[in-house]
Write a protein that holds these residues in place. Structure first.
Motif, mmCIF file in Angstrom:
data_model
loop_
_atom_site.group_PDB
_atom_site.id
_atom_site.type_symbol
_atom_site.label_atom_id
_atom_site.label_comp_id
_atom_site.label_asym_id
_atom_site.label_seq_id
_atom_site.Cartn_x
_atom_site.Cartn_y
_atom_site.Cartn_z
ATOM 1 N N VAL A 113 -8.662 9.071 -0.598
ATOM 2 C CA VAL A 113 -7.867 9.631 -1.687
ATOM 3 C C VAL A 113 -8.807 9.846 -2.856
ATOM 4 C CG1 VAL A 113 -5.921 9.273 -3.245
ATOM 5 C CG2 VAL A 113 -5.805 8.449 -0.886
ATOM 6 N N ASP A 114 -9.125 11.110 -3.128
ATOM 7 C CA ASP A 114 -10.103 11.443 -4.163
ATOM 8 C C ASP A 114 -11.417 10.712 -3.900
ATOM 9 O OD1 ASP A 114 -8.123 12.952 -5.389
ATOM 10 O OD2 ASP A 114 -7.471 11.292 -6.656
ATOM 11 N N GLY A 115 -11.775 10.610 -2.606
ATOM 12 C CA GLY A 115 -13.026 9.978 -2.234
ATOM 13 C C GLY A 115 -13.009 8.469 -2.242
ATOM 14 N N GLN A 116 -11.838 7.843 -2.352
ATOM 15 C CA GLN A 116 -11.764 6.392 -2.448
ATOM 16 C C GLN A 116 -10.875 5.800 -1.356
ATOM 17 O OE1 GLN A 116 -11.113 4.590 -6.281
ATOM 18 N NE2 GLN A 116 -11.796 6.408 -7.373
ATOM 19 N N ALA A 117 -11.238 4.607 -0.952
ATOM 20 C CA ALA A 117 -10.418 3.762 -0.085
ATOM 21 C C ALA A 117 -10.415 2.380 -0.730
ATOM 22 C CB ALA A 117 -11.000 3.713 1.323
ATOM 23 N N LEU A 118 -9.706 1.450 -0.129
ATOM 24 C CA LEU A 118 -9.674 0.097 -0.680
ATOM 25 C C LEU A 118 -10.927 -0.658 -0.273
ATOM 26 C CD1 LEU A 118 -6.045 -1.319 -0.391
ATOM 27 C CD2 LEU A 118 -7.074 0.088 -2.166
ATOM 28 N N GLY A 119 -11.571 -1.304 -1.270
ATOM 29 C CA GLY A 119 -12.681 -2.192 -0.990
ATOM 30 C C GLY A 119 -12.163 -3.546 -0.544
ATOM 31 N N ALA A 120 -13.092 -4.452 -0.237
ATOM 32 C CA ALA A 120 -12.710 -5.759 0.300
ATOM 33 C C ALA A 120 -11.841 -6.537 -0.683
ATOM 34 C CB ALA A 120 -13.955 -6.556 0.669
ATOM 35 N N ARG A 121 -12.235 -6.584 -1.970
ATOM 36 C CA ARG A 121 -11.440 -7.339 -2.947
ATOM 37 C C ARG A 121 -10.093 -6.682 -3.175
ATOM 38 N NH1 ARG A 121 -13.438 -9.191 -8.459
ATOM 39 N NH2 ARG A 121 -13.838 -6.983 -8.729
#
Length: 421
Positions: free
Chosen positions: A238-246
């Protein structure tokens, strides 16, 4: 930021002062609701002190005020935290900010990623799973005849549904259930000094272990994605982002504590209400399809699983006839708003035909409206259909054992019995 000046003494010595007393939250629910009714009758919000130096909050107890504050996030900010007390900075740095504590673009971007992951296919699979899990739980109850409802029924459904939806392997689930209980069992509960010193660390350790667990699953799903929610979240673009580990850990903790706890408490209170109001139970059974949605919403309104959320004022704003200033705190008392006589005729009655029923059990609208509201409703409807339509009959026995929390309407345990062999 300089704390606001302590308001006039009449605000502190009046009925609002009750909310600052730990013993208030140990009182019978009827006593607390009567106190909120007295507050709603006043001409403006009251100030509730929280220690010295002018610290405290303005209590928003009317439906209109809670709803207005919920829908003005630029004035009533969730950051730095919605719980009382607010999360310490080091806790937020270690575990990441939960979505409920974010505002503006940060909140919008994170919520957008999560919403995009809830595809129609995933939601359809989740709804089918809910019905299967509810049927299996009631099958187990009928075979084993346990006597305690929370552990045997109410906790199992939301935990199994969320774990199935997220794609949590079976061998992790018992540990996750244990971690959730450790992390949330004392939220908002007044404790003795020794317990206050010990339990926060225990809760944070449980949270840390749970987040490390889901982070490991997330790393595996990035390499080997499947059709579950964790895969969708960590592989999203989504706009080049996904969820990181934290972020994944913080979201999973929110799902576990908010999704599991609130739904299990609403289910448990629901069984108590149907036992205490047999006429409403008979009406529901007379045509389940007709009355089920109204019954679920009335259970949520009447029990209000989340009692309160906190907000920080960012700009001058007049609310409920009172001028609020930047830096001041307000607390949205959903438990009071859901009994507001101006909105709900005969508010203490349990009426599954109540219409309209604009309860604030999922928040007051705005950008923080509960993402899981639909699934929670489906879970409650499916489970009560199984519980009520089997030819044995279930009823609560005695009063629920309440935690005495000022944050959530938590039920520790509830005895139940079968009406017929």
């Amino acid at each position: 930021m300089t704390p606001p000046t302590l308001p006039a003494q009449r605000h502190v010595s009046g009925p609002g002062g009750e909310l600052a007393e730990p013993g208030f939250w140990q009182r019978p629910p009827a006593d607390r609701l009567a106190a909120f009714a007295r507050l709603r009758a006043l001409d403006a919000p009251v100030f509730v002190p929280e220690g010295g130096g002018g610290a405290g909050h303005w209590a928003l107890v009317r439906h209109a005020d809670v709803q207005e504050a919920s829908r003005l996030p630029k004035v009533f900010a969730s950051a730095p935290g919605v719980t009382t007390p607010e999360p310490a900075r080091w806790v937020r740095a270690l575990f990441g900010d939960s979505m409920v504590n974010l505002d503006g673009p940060d909140h919008a971007q994170l919520r957008k990623i999560v919403q995009r992951a809830f595809t129609p296919r995933l939601l359809a699979a989740a709804e089918a799973d809910i019905h299967a899990v509810a049927a299996r739980i009631v099958d187990d109850v009928l075979a084993e005849r346990p006597g305690e409802f929370v552990s045997a029924v109410a906790s199992r459904l939301p935990l199994e549904v969320i774990c199935n939806m997220m794609g949590i392997p079976e061998h992790y689930r018992a540990e996750i259930a244990d971690r959730v209980n450790h992390a949330s069992e004392n939220i908002g509960v007044e404790r003795g000094l020794a317990s206050r010193l010990r339990m926060p660390g225990r809760g944070l350790r449980a949270l840390a272990r749970m987040q490390r667990m889901v982070a490991g699953i997330g790393r595996d799903r990035r390499r080997n994605p499947t059709d579950d929610l964790i895969s969708a979240l960590v592989c999203a673009n989504v706009d080049g982002q996904a969820l990181g580990a934290r972020q994944l850990g913080a979201f999973f903790s929110l799902l576990m504590v908010a999704g599991v706890e609130t739904t299990r408490n609403a289910i448990t209170h629901g069984l108590t209400l149907l036992t205490d109001f047999p006429d409403q139970r008979d009406l529901l059974l007379s045509d389940f399809e007709k009355y089920a949605d109204g019954a679920v919403d009335e259970m949520i309104r009447h029990s209000t699983p989340i009692i309160q959320f906190r907000r920080t004022v960012t700009a001058e704003h007049t609310l409920g006839g009172h001028l609020l200033r930047p830096g001041e705190k307000v607390v949205l008392y959903y438990a009071s708003a859901n009994r507001d006589e101006a909105v709900f005729p005969d508010p203490d009655a349990f009426d599954i035909t109540r219409s309209p029923n604009p309860h604030l059990g999922f928040g007051g609208g705005g950008p923080h409206f509960c993402l899981g509201a639909h699934l929670a409703r489906v879970e409650m409807r499916a489970l009560f259909h199984e519980l009520l339509t089997r030819p044995v009959g279930l009823r609560a026995v005695g009063l629920p054992d309440l935690a005495g929390s000022n944050f959530d309407n938590r039920v520790r345990s509830l005895r139940f019995a079968f009406e017929r062999p």
